[in-house]
Motif scaffolding. Structure first.
Motif, mmCIF file in Angstrom:
data_model
loop_
_atom_site.group_PDB
_atom_site.id
_atom_site.type_symbol
_atom_site.label_atom_id
_atom_site.label_comp_id
_atom_site.label_asym_id
_atom_site.label_seq_id
_atom_site.Cartn_x
_atom_site.Cartn_y
_atom_site.Cartn_z
ATOM 1 N N GLY A 241 102.254 24.845 16.485
ATOM 2 C CA GLY A 241 101.389 25.507 17.467
ATOM 3 C C GLY A 241 101.138 26.971 17.119
ATOM 4 O O GLY A 241 100.018 27.477 17.262
ATOM 5 N N GLY A 242 102.167 27.649 16.647
ATOM 6 C CA GLY A 242 102.003 29.047 16.233
ATOM 7 C C GLY A 242 101.076 29.148 15.035
ATOM 8 O O GLY A 242 100.206 30.018 14.954
ATOM 9 N N PHE A 243 101.281 28.216 14.090
ATOM 10 C CA PHE A 243 100.468 28.202 12.870
ATOM 11 C C PHE A 243 98.992 27.993 13.195
ATOM 12 O O PHE A 243 98.134 28.814 12.851
ATOM 13 C CB PHE A 243 100.978 27.094 11.941
ATOM 14 N N ILE A 244 98.681 26.915 13.912
ATOM 15 C CA ILE A 244 97.261 26.607 14.129
ATOM 16 C C ILE A 244 96.657 27.548 15.174
ATOM 17 O O ILE A 244 95.471 27.890 15.099
ATOM 18 C CB ILE A 244 97.037 25.111 14.466
ATOM 19 N N GLY A 245 97.487 28.009 16.115
ATOM 20 C CA GLY A 245 97.001 28.997 17.089
ATOM 21 C C GLY A 245 96.583 30.287 16.383
ATOM 22 O O GLY A 245 95.545 30.879 16.688
ATOM 23 N N TYR A 246 97.392 30.692 15.410
ATOM 24 C CA TYR A 246 97.067 31.901 14.661
ATOM 25 C C TYR A 246 95.796 31.698 13.828
ATOM 26 O O TYR A 246 94.908 32.564 13.808
ATOM 27 C CB TYR A 246 98.246 32.307 13.755
ATOM 28 N N LEU A 247 95.689 30.547 13.169
ATOM 29 C CA LEU A 247 94.470 30.265 12.384
ATOM 30 C C LEU A 247 93.238 30.257 13.285
ATOM 31 O O LEU A 247 92.191 30.813 12.937
ATOM 32 C CB LEU A 247 94.572 28.912 11.668
ATOM 33 N N ALA A 248 93.354 29.621 14.447
ATOM 34 C CA ALA A 248 92.219 29.536 15.367
ATOM 35 C C ALA A 248 91.822 30.930 15.858
ATOM 36 O O ALA A 248 90.631 31.254 15.948
ATOM 37 C CB ALA A 248 92.558 28.630 16.547
ATOM 38 N N SER A 249 92.815 31.752 16.145
ATOM 39 C CA SER A 249 92.510 33.081 16.693
ATOM 40 C C SER A 249 91.835 33.971 15.655
ATOM 41 O O SER A 249 91.042 34.849 15.986
ATOM 42 C CB SER A 249 93.784 33.757 17.201
ATOM 43 N N THR A 250 92.155 33.746 14.371
ATOM 44 C CA THR A 250 91.587 34.575 13.307
ATOM 45 C C THR A 250 90.380 33.892 12.658
ATOM 46 O O THR A 250 89.653 34.531 11.898
ATOM 47 C CB THR A 250 92.647 34.851 12.222
ATOM 48 N N ASN A 251 90.193 32.618 12.961
ATOM 49 C CA ASN A 251 89.102 31.828 12.373
ATOM 50 C C ASN A 251 89.028 31.979 10.854
ATOM 51 O O ASN A 251 87.968 32.201 10.272
ATOM 52 C CB ASN A 251 87.759 32.215 13.017
ATOM 53 N N ASP A 252 90.199 31.844 10.243
ATOM 54 C CA ASP A 252 90.309 32.069 8.795
ATOM 55 C C ASP A 252 91.284 31.015 8.255
ATOM 56 O O ASP A 252 92.464 31.019 8.621
ATOM 57 C CB ASP A 252 90.827 33.495 8.563
ATOM 58 N N VAL A 253 90.763 30.123 7.407
ATOM 59 C CA VAL A 253 91.625 29.056 6.888
ATOM 60 C C VAL A 253 91.942 29.260 5.401
ATOM 61 O O VAL A 253 92.272 28.312 4.682
ATOM 62 C CB VAL A 253 91.016 27.653 7.132
ATOM 63 N N SER A 254 91.883 30.523 4.953
ATOM 64 C CA SER A 254 92.234 30.817 3.560
ATOM 65 C C SER A 254 93.744 30.673 3.361
ATOM 66 O O SER A 254 94.519 30.702 4.320
ATOM 67 C CB SER A 254 91.821 32.251 3.220
ATOM 68 N N PHE A 255 94.145 30.543 2.098
ATOM 69 C CA PHE A 255 95.576 30.432 1.769
ATOM 70 C C PHE A 255 96.348 31.651 2.272
ATOM 71 O O PHE A 255 97.412 31.518 2.870
ATOM 72 C CB PHE A 255 95.734 30.267 0.251
ATOM 73 N N ASN A 256 95.792 32.847 2.056
ATOM 74 C CA ASN A 256 96.500 34.050 2.502
ATOM 75 C C ASN A 256 96.699 34.081 4.003
ATOM 76 O O ASN A 256 97.723 34.543 4.499
ATOM 77 C CB ASN A 256 95.762 35.320 2.053
ATOM 78 N N ASN A 257 95.697 33.590 4.730
ATOM 79 C CA ASN A 257 95.851 33.575 6.181
ATOM 80 C C ASN A 257 96.798 32.459 6.625
ATOM 81 O O ASN A 257 97.526 32.624 7.603
ATOM 82 C CB ASN A 257 94.493 33.437 6.874
ATOM 83 N N MET A 258 96.798 31.351 5.889
ATOM 84 C CA MET A 258 97.771 30.291 6.200
ATOM 85 C C MET A 258 99.200 30.797 6.017
ATOM 86 O O MET A 258 100.098 30.431 6.770
ATOM 87 C CB MET A 258 97.535 29.069 5.315
ATOM 88 N N LYS A 259 99.411 31.640 5.000
ATOM 89 C CA LYS A 259 100.748 32.228 4.815
ATOM 90 C C LYS A 259 101.161 32.990 6.072
ATOM 91 O O LYS A 259 102.285 32.856 6.555
ATOM 92 C CB LYS A 259 100.752 33.217 3.649
ATOM 93 N N ARG A 260 100.236 33.798 6.575
ATOM 94 C CA ARG A 260 100.542 34.537 7.807
ATOM 95 C C ARG A 260 100.799 33.564 8.955
ATOM 96 O O ARG A 260 101.711 33.763 9.755
ATOM 97 C CB ARG A 260 99.386 35.471 8.167
ATOM 98 N N GLY A 261 99.996 32.508 9.010
ATOM 99 C CA GLY A 261 100.185 31.489 10.047
ATOM 100 C C GLY A 261 101.582 30.873 9.989
ATOM 101 O O GLY A 261 102.212 30.636 11.023
ATOM 102 N N ILE A 262 102.060 30.640 8.771
ATOM 103 C CA ILE A 262 103.408 30.074 8.588
ATOM 104 C C ILE A 262 104.457 31.049 9.132
ATOM 105 O O ILE A 262 105.434 30.646 9.771
ATOM 106 C CB ILE A 262 103.674 29.830 7.080
ATOM 107 N N ILE A 263 104.245 32.321 8.877
ATOM 108 C CA ILE A 263 105.216 33.322 9.353
ATOM 109 C C ILE A 263 105.182 33.395 10.883
ATOM 110 O O ILE A 263 106.242 33.404 11.537
ATOM 111 C CB ILE A 263 104.919 34.708 8.735
ATOM 112 N N TYR A 264 103.979 33.412 11.468
ATOM 113 C CA TYR A 264 103.895 33.418 12.932
ATOM 114 C C TYR A 264 104.502 32.140 13.511
ATOM 115 O O TYR A 264 105.242 32.185 14.499
ATOM 116 C CB TYR A 264 102.445 33.616 13.400
#
Lengths: 305, 305
Positions: A241-264
């Motif tokens: 939920g944190g991962f996809i919530g973060y991706l949805a909020s940033t609307n960015d599905v790049s690898f670098n943003n997924m890394k941040r999503g993993i951390i969140y």
């Protein structure tokens, strides 16, 4: 961007070495939407409960901005119930009782206003139902993420293969990755799973962190070393939920943003295990989350000179 | 700065799912010094072998700049021999045979020219012998690092407590950390071990990476996800050798430099497991090591925006 989560909302009864609970709010979609609520306010839920499910529990979700228009309440039926007992090391547990109840014939009805979601999270449930959800959306979401478990590999292999090929991101734990791929090495397992469809595979290793495989790239996020794990229930869903919530909020599905999503996601999971069930997710502040994320930065930062 | 390593030089016979070896060069001090040789050229060894130990094996060490003046060759005696067989998952192994031979009464004699070493690595051996080494040095080294294992916790607890309080860095694996501290949580385990003496505790988790506890700070280094682990023998010692070799070469025992040491150690360990025994450590280039370290950077780098 709007997130749609489909999965279980349930009663859980838990026992850990630290104590036990009566029926508390549980279910994959509960953890996912609560966790995502700290990132996105377009947080739509499709699930089913019985009329034994108390309004206070639904209010917990609503209070976090979860749209519960898609939460079907079935008259005269009972809510999905799971009861589990953890062993002393907290890494393994026994299922004490499972009553599928309303989940036995879950027919996910997607409200019109949810149908153009950009992010779709399919919580752990029967693969045939997960596929049905995708088919009921008029437009393919920007990102579809699916969680599953060994149970479905055992009893619904073909259905699982059908839905896996339709998704972008698959999350499984290390044992499940091995069972799914028939490979022991997680690198080989991820490659085999990618060949089944998803470009991105997240392998959750609990206290050992998580691996993100995206195309040919790999990212490893540690889990925060904790003094005590009070109750691991829902940690994987909270992570998702944190991962996809973060991706949805940033609307960015790049690898670098997924890394941040993993951390969140990892930060959210590290909160989840601090109390029983989803309790720790009820009242988090942005400051607390940012402080926790800063701990992950400290934990894994190094500089080669 | 000069590094002194004391530990076993031995014959190993290994069997893994990929094949088996006859007697090849093994022993903790072998892996440690070979690994350290890629960082420091003041690489002194104190160990004992029997006169059955072939000159070619000693030459392998010499060729890597290891000073073998402290390698005692005992006439009419036999070299320490260990033989092990790995299970299919490579995470567990059975000891098939152990013949202590010369190690039964190892009396580490430290050549005069080694006595002012700044860095001391005590490879896994009897705690009483490890303590003897410290007592035989006229000046306390800048950094003393000790490796031990569950076997000594079972049979030489008091001796182990005596030597642990004299060292700066202790390396153990996660199970050993739990046994030593009687704590399940690794955070609590590290704190309990720090209270026994060492300011720094490194907990090796094999394929799950390593945790560095230094005072109140924690650093987590991932292990490189590998397609195949061919033979894990010596990976922990190779890690330790890379770590202390790097510290000795930079003469810097700060937390930030220890983090780099952990990464270099992990990189060396990731090579070690690629071939049988220490073979992969015989011919590494600086470029290969730097490329491998760059993979660790890629693997764990993320940026919070």
């Amino acid at each position: 961007m709007s997130l749609l989560t489909v999965g279980s909302v349930a009663f859980d009864a838990l026992e850990t070495p630290f104590g036990k609970t009566d029926k508390i709010i549980g279910g994959a979609a509960t953890y996912i939407t609560l966790s995502a609520s700290y990132f996105t306010n377009q947080n739509n839920l499709v699930a089913v409960v019985g009329d034994d499910f108390p309004q206070e529990m639904i209010d917990i979700l609503k209070d976090h901005g979860v749209d519960t228009a898609g939460l079907e309440i079935r008259k005269g039926e009972k809510t999905f119930f799971w009861s589990g007992k953890y062993h002393n090391d907290m890494n393994s547990r026994d299922t004490v009782d499972v009553q599928l109840n309303v989940m036995e014939n879950f027919n996910p009805i997607i409200p019109e206003q949810y149908k153009n979601c950009e992010f779709l999270m399919l919580g752990n449930t029967a693969p045939a139902i997960q596929k049905m959800v995708i088919e009921r959306l008029p437009n393919r979401p920007k990102l579809i993420m699916l969680d599953t478990m060994n149970f479905w590999m055992d009893i619904a292999w073909d259905d699982l293969m059908e839905v896996i090929k339709l998704v972008d991101v698959l999350t499984v734990n290390d044992e499940e990755a091995r069972q799914l791929s028939k490979q022991y090495s997680l690198v080989k397992a991820a490659a085999a799973i990618q060949a089944m469809g998803p470009q991105t595979v997240i392998i959750k290793k609990g206290e050992h962190g998580a691996l993100l495989f995206h195309g040919d790239s790999i990212f490893f996020a540690p889990a925060l070393p904790l003094e005590e794990v009070f109750d691991p229930t829902g940690a994987g869903d909270t992570f998702a939920g944190g991962f996809i919530g973060y991706l949805a909020s940033t609307n960015d599905v790049s690898f670098n943003n997924m890394k941040r999503g993993i951390i969140y996601g990892s930060a959210m999971a590290s909160f989840c295990v601090e109390k029983f069930g989803a309790e720790r997710l009820f009242n988090l502040s942005t400051d607390e989350i940012n402080e926790r994320v800063a701990k992950f930065v400290q934990l894994s930062a190094f500089e080669i000179v």
